[in-house]
Design a protein around this motif. Structure first.
Motif, PDB file in Angstrom:
ATOM      1  N   GLY A 100      57.479  50.725  -6.928  1.00  0.00           N
ATOM      2  CA  GLY A 100      58.465  49.762  -6.514  1.00  0.00           C
ATOM      3  C   GLY A 100      58.985  48.998  -7.750  1.00  0.00           C
ATOM      4  O   GLY A 100      58.315  48.876  -8.764  1.00  0.00           O
ATOM      5  N   PHE A 101      60.194  48.962  -7.761  1.00  0.00           N
ATOM      6  CA  PHE A 101      61.072  48.196  -8.936  1.00  0.00           C
ATOM      7  C   PHE A 101      61.049  46.725  -8.705  1.00  0.00           C
ATOM      8  O   PHE A 101      61.617  46.023  -8.098  1.00  0.00           O
ATOM      9  CB  PHE A 101      62.554  48.755  -8.864  1.00  0.00           C
ATOM     10  N   GLY A 102      60.128  46.083  -9.559  1.00  0.00           N
ATOM     11  CA  GLY A 102      60.381  44.714  -9.825  1.00  0.00           C
ATOM     12  C   GLY A 102      61.514  44.078 -10.472  1.00  0.00           C
ATOM     13  O   GLY A 102      61.577  44.681 -11.641  1.00  0.00           O
ATOM     14  N   ARG A 147      41.959  43.951   7.958  1.00  0.00           N
ATOM     15  CA  ARG A 147      43.282  43.613   8.977  1.00  0.00           C
ATOM     16  C   ARG A 147      44.115  44.596   8.874  1.00  0.00           C
ATOM     17  O   ARG A 147      45.166  44.451   9.882  1.00  0.00           O
ATOM     18  CB  ARG A 147      43.671  42.194   9.038  1.00  0.00           C
ATOM     19  N   GLN A 148      43.945  45.608   8.319  1.00  0.00           N
ATOM     20  CA  GLN A 148      45.138  46.849   8.363  1.00  0.00           C
ATOM     21  C   GLN A 148      46.377  46.201   7.873  1.00  0.00           C
ATOM     22  O   GLN A 148      47.521  46.793   8.592  1.00  0.00           O
ATOM     23  CB  GLN A 148      44.985  47.626   9.526  1.00  0.00           C
ATOM     24  N   ILE A 149      46.401  45.478   6.983  1.00  0.00           N
ATOM     25  CA  ILE A 149      47.884  44.738   6.440  1.00  0.00           C
ATOM     26  C   ILE A 149      48.379  45.592   5.250  1.00  0.00           C
ATOM     27  O   ILE A 149      47.524  45.466   4.258  1.00  0.00           O
ATOM     28  CB  ILE A 149      47.682  43.127   6.133  1.00  0.00           C
ATOM     29  N   PRO A 150      49.353  46.307   5.549  1.00  0.00           N
ATOM     30  CA  PRO A 150      49.725  47.087   4.156  1.00  0.00           C
ATOM     31  C   PRO A 150      49.929  46.100   2.900  1.00  0.00           C
ATOM     32  O   PRO A 150      50.431  45.013   2.962  1.00  0.00           O
ATOM     33  CB  PRO A 150      50.956  47.491   4.556  1.00  0.00           C
ATOM     34  N   VAL A 151      49.465  46.671   1.682  1.00  0.00           N
ATOM     35  CA  VAL A 151      49.497  45.953   0.542  1.00  0.00           C
ATOM     36  C   VAL A 151      50.623  46.482  -0.399  1.00  0.00           C
ATOM     37  O   VAL A 151      50.645  47.486  -0.695  1.00  0.00           O
ATOM     38  CB  VAL A 151      48.039  46.066  -0.072  1.00  0.00           C
ATOM     39  N   VAL A 152      51.233  45.281  -0.779  1.00  0.00           N
ATOM     40  CA  VAL A 152      52.309  45.429  -1.965  1.00  0.00           C
ATOM     41  C   VAL A 152      51.594  44.984  -3.234  1.00  0.00           C
ATOM     42  O   VAL A 152      51.055  43.875  -3.117  1.00  0.00           O
ATOM     43  CB  VAL A 152      53.559  44.679  -1.697  1.00  0.00           C
ATOM     44  N   ILE A 153      51.581  45.568  -4.367  1.00  0.00           N
ATOM     45  CA  ILE A 153      50.687  45.267  -5.530  1.00  0.00           C
ATOM     46  C   ILE A 153      51.857  44.822  -6.525  1.00  0.00           C
ATOM     47  O   ILE A 153      52.848  45.629  -6.822  1.00  0.00           O
ATOM     48  CB  ILE A 153      49.971  46.332  -5.990  1.00  0.00           C
ATOM     49  N   THR A 200      53.184  49.898  -1.932  1.00  0.00           N
ATOM     50  CA  THR A 200      53.950  50.081  -3.293  1.00  0.00           C
ATOM     51  C   THR A 200      53.319  49.499  -4.068  1.00  0.00           C
ATOM     52  O   THR A 200      52.651  48.386  -3.933  1.00  0.00           O
ATOM     53  CB  THR A 200      55.483  49.811  -2.837  1.00  0.00           C
ATOM     54  N   VAL A 201      53.548  49.933  -5.537  1.00  0.00           N
ATOM     55  CA  VAL A 201      53.067  49.296  -6.798  1.00  0.00           C
ATOM     56  C   VAL A 201      54.233  48.610  -7.438  1.00  0.00           C
ATOM     57  O   VAL A 201      54.950  49.655  -7.891  1.00  0.00           O
ATOM     58  CB  VAL A 201      52.305  50.145  -7.472  1.00  0.00           C
ATOM     59  N   LEU A 202      54.402  47.443  -7.828  1.00  0.00           N
ATOM     60  CA  LEU A 202      55.659  46.943  -8.065  1.00  0.00           C
ATOM     61  C   LEU A 202      55.508  47.117  -9.720  1.00  0.00           C
ATOM     62  O   LEU A 202      54.311  46.483 -10.107  1.00  0.00           O
ATOM     63  CB  LEU A 202      55.756  45.542  -7.909  1.00  0.00           C
TER      64      LEU A 202
END
Ligand code: SF4
Ligand code: SF4
Length: 383
Positions: A17-19, A197-203, A248-250
């Motif tokens: 991901g583009f920060g 809780r199966q919450i998708p993680v954005v890093i 995604t990994v920002l």
């Protein structure tokens, strides 16, 4: 480009991901963005399959959202996902949140946000969100189609995170995670709470504000001996991207080389082996042993009323801590003098104003006293 998909998210998202918080600057030290270079970087990323772009109200002093709107609006709307965030600290009413949200849509030139977050939840910011019922305000925006997915970014302890995920329904959550903060900031526990809780993680901060892209000689040696061709940043991205449940990994990219390196890592993505994880743990220990201050250059502590350029002072100091030769004091003195006299550590009056803003819980005034004691006598740079 490696992608991730989750039923709850409903579309494929690029693992990179583009920060948009550390874009190239038109004039160093000022927030204005170098549009020409910035556009090239975004174009390359988009052409390479990056489809997640992350901006926020305070990035580049408000200019990042304008940049996102100007650059991304040249592409078909469905080809990219845009994330922005509600600046809770700027709210004095629910009406103000409405105003900010509407202005953000205008600035970003969009009719909806693909991802929208309560920005930087801490105890204090969460209280503001509760006081003005911001979750329900944004949930209504989601019902109206103005927000596709609702989440939050987080900078506090796992106990608060557990409360927040129990109190509301979330489509995703953004946490700071890298191979240093896995232990140091309890990122492991935070990740586990979200995974449960199966919450998708954005890093966010996978390279810790760029620090893990340079490291110190001891840590660097460990990684280079294992794979001489791999950049330190590529190790950090692979660490973050290898965790199950990560959407995604920002990466807050600042130049074309970083974009190319990150794309190369995420195009031919290789999950870390257990042996490589152990290697990163060793490199992390060697890095922390250098005594660096864990500043990520987020600038939330700015502006200092006394003019201290807090992140730059820490950057100069951290650079010094990672030099392993007898020239270190001289290099530090030279770099320190590139700070304007009013930006230097000795100007800190210990007012403590910055303390409440630092998500890394750095004791900024104490560190300023340490650095001031080490610093050369204040004087302008001789050219
Ligand atoms: S404690 Fe020092 S660095 Fe922090 S805001 Fe006050 S004067 Fe600035
Ligand atoms: S001192 Fe803290 S708030 Fe300031 S830039 Fe560094 S990490 Fe961010």
């Amino acid at each position: 480009m490696e992608t991730r998909s989750f039923t709850s998210i409903g579309r494929e998202i690029s693992l990179l991901g583009f920060g948009l918080m550390r874009l190239p600057l038109a004039d160093p030290g000022k927030p204005e963005i170098d549009y020409s270079l910035g556009e090239k970087m975004i174009d390359l990323a988009w052409r390479s399959g990056v489809n997640y772009f992350d901006t926020a109200w305070p990035y580049h002093d408000g200019l990042s959202e304008l940049f996102a709107g100007a650059v991304l609006s040249r592409y078909p709307r469905e080809s990219y996902c845009l994330a922005s965030k509600m600046p809770l600290w700027a709210l004095d009413s629910a009406e103000r949140a409405e105003e900010i949200f509407n202005r953000q849509l205008e600035k970003c030139r969009v009719d909806y946000f693909d991802f929208y977050l309560l920005h930087s939840l801490t105890e204090e910011h969460y209280k503001i969100a509760l006081d003005f019922d911001i979750y329900n305000l944004l949930a209504r925006k989601k019902q109206q189609g103005l927000i596709k997915r609702l989440g939050f970014s987080f900078h506090d302890n796992p106990g608060l995170l557990a409360r927040i995920v129990s109190a509301h329904s979330w489509d995703f959550a953004q946490i700071q995670l890298n191979y240093i903060d896995w232990q140091a900031l309890e990122a492991k526990r935070q990740y586990e709470i979200l995974a449960q809780r199966q919450i998708p993680v954005v890093i966010m901060e996978p390279v810790r504000g760029g620090a893990l892209a340079t490291l110190n000689p001891q840590a660097l040696n460990i990684l280079q001996n294992a794979d001489p061709g791999a950049s330190p940043a590529s190790w950090a991205l692979r660490y973050a991207g290898s965790l199950p449940g990560v959407l995604t990994v920002l990466s807050g990219m600042s130049d074309l080389e970083q974009v190319k390196d990150n794309i190369a890592t995420m195009e031919q993505f290789k999950p870390l082996s257990n042996g490589e994880r152990d290697l990163l743990a060793q490199a992390g220990s060697a890095y922390l042993a250098s005594g660096v201050i864990p500043c990520t250059n987020c600038r939330y502590c700015m502006d200092c009323p006394s003019g201290v350029n807090i992140p730059r002072v820490f950057a100069v100091y951290n650079h010094y801590r990672t030099i392993d030769n007898s020239f270190a004091p001289a290099i530090f003195a030279n770099n320190y003098r590139t700070l304007g006299p009013s930006e230097q550590a000795h100007n800190c009056t210990g007012c403590d104003r910055c303390l409440e803003y630092c998500p890394q819980s750095i004791n900024i005034p104490e560190q300023m006293r340490t650095i001031a004691a080490l610093s050369p006598a204040p004087q302008p740079l001789e050219l």
